[in-house]
Design a protein around this motif. Structure first.
Motif, PDB file in Angstrom:
ATOM      1  N   ARG A 131       0.817  -1.217   0.000  1.00 13.63           N
ATOM      2  CA  ARG A 131       0.000   0.000   0.000  1.00 13.63           C
ATOM      3  C   ARG A 131       0.851   1.268   0.000  1.00 13.63           C
ATOM      4  O   ARG A 131       0.352   2.352  -0.297  1.00 13.63           O
ATOM      5  N   HIS A 132       2.122   1.153   0.367  1.00 12.73           N
ATOM      6  CA  HIS A 132       2.987   2.325   0.474  1.00 12.73           C
ATOM      7  C   HIS A 132       4.261   2.128  -0.368  1.00 12.73           C
ATOM      8  O   HIS A 132       5.361   2.027   0.182  1.00 12.73           O
ATOM      9  N   PRO A 133       4.126   2.080  -1.685  1.00 10.49           N
ATOM     10  CA  PRO A 133       5.308   1.875  -2.528  1.00 10.49           C
ATOM     11  C   PRO A 133       6.298   3.041  -2.450  1.00 10.49           C
ATOM     12  O   PRO A 133       7.458   2.894  -2.852  1.00 10.49           O
ATOM     13  N   GLU A 134       5.831   4.200  -1.951  1.00  9.99           N
ATOM     14  CA  GLU A 134       6.733   5.347  -1.833  1.00  9.99           C
ATOM     15  C   GLU A 134       7.758   5.177  -0.717  1.00  9.99           C
ATOM     16  O   GLU A 134       8.757   5.914  -0.645  1.00  9.99           O
ATOM     17  N   THR A 174      14.511  -0.433   2.564  1.00 12.02           N
ATOM     18  CA  THR A 174      15.474  -0.098   3.611  1.00 12.02           C
ATOM     19  C   THR A 174      14.893   0.925   4.576  1.00 12.02           C
ATOM     20  O   THR A 174      15.084   0.832   5.791  1.00 12.02           O
ATOM     21  N   GLN A 175      14.175   1.892   4.037  1.00 17.44           N
ATOM     22  CA  GLN A 175      13.564   2.918   4.881  1.00 17.44           C
ATOM     23  C   GLN A 175      12.566   2.307   5.863  1.00 17.44           C
ATOM     24  O   GLN A 175      12.569   2.631   7.056  1.00 17.44           O
ATOM     25  N   TRP A 176      11.729   1.408   5.368  1.00 21.36           N
ATOM     26  CA  TRP A 176      10.746   0.763   6.232  1.00 21.36           C
ATOM     27  C   TRP A 176      11.447  -0.123   7.270  1.00 21.36           C
ATOM     28  O   TRP A 176      11.046  -0.170   8.433  1.00 21.36           O
ATOM     29  N   ALA A 177      12.516  -0.795   6.874  1.00 17.82           N
ATOM     30  CA  ALA A 177      13.280  -1.600   7.830  1.00 17.82           C
ATOM     31  C   ALA A 177      13.876  -0.726   8.924  1.00 17.82           C
ATOM     32  O   ALA A 177      13.923  -1.128  10.101  1.00 17.82           O
ATOM     33  N   LEU A 237      15.642  -7.458   3.232  1.00 18.11           N
ATOM     34  CA  LEU A 237      15.407  -8.484   2.214  1.00 18.11           C
ATOM     35  C   LEU A 237      13.946  -8.931   2.179  1.00 18.11           C
ATOM     36  O   LEU A 237      13.357  -9.122   1.108  1.00 18.11           O
ATOM     37  N   TRP A 238      13.354  -9.076   3.371  1.00 21.47           N
ATOM     38  CA  TRP A 238      11.956  -9.503   3.428  1.00 21.47           C
ATOM     39  C   TRP A 238      11.031  -8.423   2.877  1.00 21.47           C
ATOM     40  O   TRP A 238      10.033  -8.723   2.215  1.00 21.47           O
ATOM     41  N   ASN A 239      11.341  -7.150   3.141  1.00 19.67           N
ATOM     42  CA  ASN A 239      10.537  -6.064   2.583  1.00 19.67           C
ATOM     43  C   ASN A 239      10.621  -6.059   1.059  1.00 19.67           C
ATOM     44  O   ASN A 239       9.628  -5.799   0.375  1.00 19.67           O
ATOM     45  N   SER A 277       8.379  -8.796  -0.024  1.00 20.72           N
ATOM     46  CA  SER A 277       6.971  -8.458   0.210  1.00 20.72           C
ATOM     47  C   SER A 277       6.450  -7.441  -0.795  1.00 20.72           C
ATOM     48  O   SER A 277       5.257  -7.445  -1.122  1.00 20.72           O
ATOM     49  N   GLN A 278       7.321  -6.560  -1.296  1.00 20.52           N
ATOM     50  CA  GLN A 278       6.901  -5.580  -2.289  1.00 20.52           C
ATOM     51  C   GLN A 278       6.705  -6.202  -3.661  1.00 20.52           C
ATOM     52  O   GLN A 278       5.904  -5.712  -4.457  1.00 20.52           O
ATOM     53  N   ARG A 279       7.422  -7.283  -3.945  1.00 17.42           N
ATOM     54  CA  ARG A 279       7.411  -7.857  -5.292  1.00 17.42           C
ATOM     55  C   ARG A 279       6.551  -9.106  -5.434  1.00 17.42           C
ATOM     56  O   ARG A 279       6.226  -9.505  -6.561  1.00 17.42           O
ATOM     57  N   LEU A 280       6.204  -9.741  -4.312  1.00 14.88           N
ATOM     58  CA  LEU A 280       5.494 -11.015  -4.364  1.00 14.88           C
ATOM     59  C   LEU A 280       4.202 -10.941  -3.559  1.00 14.88           C
ATOM     60  O   LEU A 280       4.062 -10.104  -2.667  1.00 14.88           O
ATOM     61  N   SER A 281       3.288 -11.841  -3.854  1.00 14.14           N
ATOM     62  CA  SER A 281       2.053 -11.932  -3.064  1.00 14.14           C
ATOM     63  C   SER A 281       2.362 -12.501  -1.688  1.00 14.14           C
ATOM     64  O   SER A 281       3.393 -13.157  -1.473  1.00 14.14           O
ATOM     65  N   ALA A 282       1.449 -12.269  -0.743  1.00 11.42           N
ATOM     66  CA  ALA A 282       1.643 -12.777   0.617  1.00 11.42           C
ATOM     67  C   ALA A 282       1.725 -14.297   0.626  1.00 11.42           C
ATOM     68  O   ALA A 282       2.481 -14.885   1.413  1.00 11.42           O
TER      69      ALA A 282
END
Length: 305
Positions: free
Chosen positions: A184-187, A191-194, A246-248, A251-256
């Motif tokens: 929901r937050h591609p912006e 790394t920032q979210w981590a 790495l997990w983020n 998660s951004q590129r693949l489905s849950a």
């Protein structure tokens, strides 16, 4: 898709270290190990944020809104401080291999709860069946001496099983909610979210240590304190900060649901590290289980193409 898959597998390899960390730092309290890991993660995150503000460079740091900060705090409890404290307590009571197997069912729950709308249930059956077969083989395989110290099913062993079930709920919720948040937050970069999660997790680690942890002087006086510090740094920086980035990415590129299947790699690596620590080879059934896990990952990747 390939980048996401490789990132998810690498995260699993790093996460597998947390299953042997309590044994590498034997003699130190579970709370101290948990707090040490997350304080190290938080320190790394703060350092990276400050690095982005260094003089002479374009500001690269984006600060979270109050709502985003609240999301980071809540997810940090589900996926880090709360989850890992429960896992360490479970390993203390029930050893490494049984908790690793129970945590290994997370992919199944995440696949079931995070299936994309356009994906048929039948497409997930091969991956689910192979994963369940692998878990069944591991459950009935003979365990090494470090795997289940209370194999007789004593009260402490059963308490450990109960604790790890709660940990399973925590991380399943984290996997699904975190995947939804980053999509929901591609912006917000991986790394920032981590780093945002790291600041929240570091604060949680400090709070945990202040409330339940051992005084620093008492920790420093214990035999093996140097090894304890190294373990905290290794799992704080490698198995937490880097693994979260790495997990983020995954998660951004693949489905849950596909991310969920990749979590099986955590179980695979946890078992490998446990066998290496104990100094013995897996039994034939355990080799077969590892093969089932690997085939399950490949079948789920194929289903999501």
């Amino acid at each position: 898709m390939l980048t996401g898959i490789l990132a998810g597998l690498a995260a699993g390899a790093l996460w597998g270290l947390v299953f042997v960390a309590p044994r590498m730092a034997a003699g130190f309290a579970s709370v101290d190990l948990t707090a040490g890991r997350f304080v190290a993660y938080g320190a790394m995150a703060v350092g990276m944020l400050l690095w982005g503000l260094r003089p002479g460079t374009r500001p690269a740091v984006r600060w979270p809104t109050a709502r985003q900060a609240g999301a980071a705090l809540g997810l940090s409890v589900l996926g880090f401080t709360g989850y890992y404290l429960l896992l360490v307590l479970a390993i203390r009571d029930a050893g490494v291999e049984v908790p690793a197997l129970i945590i290994g069912t997370i992919p199944i729950w995440v696949m079931l709860l995070g299936k994309p709308k356009g994906l048929r249930w039948a497409a997930l059956v091969p991956g689910l069946a192979l994963t369940l077969a692998g878990l069944a083989l591991m459950a009935f395989a003979p365990h090494g001496e470090g795997g289940s110290p209370a194999a007789g099913g004593g009260a402490y062993w059963w308490r450990g099983i109960g604790i790890v079930l709660v940990a399973l709920v925590f991380w399943t919720a984290f996997a699904i909610l975190n995947s939804a948040w980053v999509q929901r937050h591609p912006e917000v970069g991986a790394t920032q979210w981590a780093n945002w999660l790291g600041v929240a997790t570091g604060l949680g680690g400090l709070l945990l240590w202040g409330v339940k942890g051992s005084p620093l002087a008492e920790l420093a006086a214990q035999p093996g304190f140097g090894a304890f510090v190294l373990v905290c740094l290794a799992i704080g920086l490698g198995a937490t900060w880097l693994a979260t980035i790495l997990w983020n990415v995954a998660s951004q590129r693949l489905s849950a649901s596909l991310c969920g299947q990749l979590i099986v790699s955590e179980t695979l690596f946890a078992l490998v590290y446990s066998f290496a620590w104990d100094g013995h080879w897996p039994a034939p059934a355990q080799w077969a289980a590892c093969a089932m896990f690997t085939l399950g990952i490949l079948a789920t990747i194929q289903a999501h193409r």
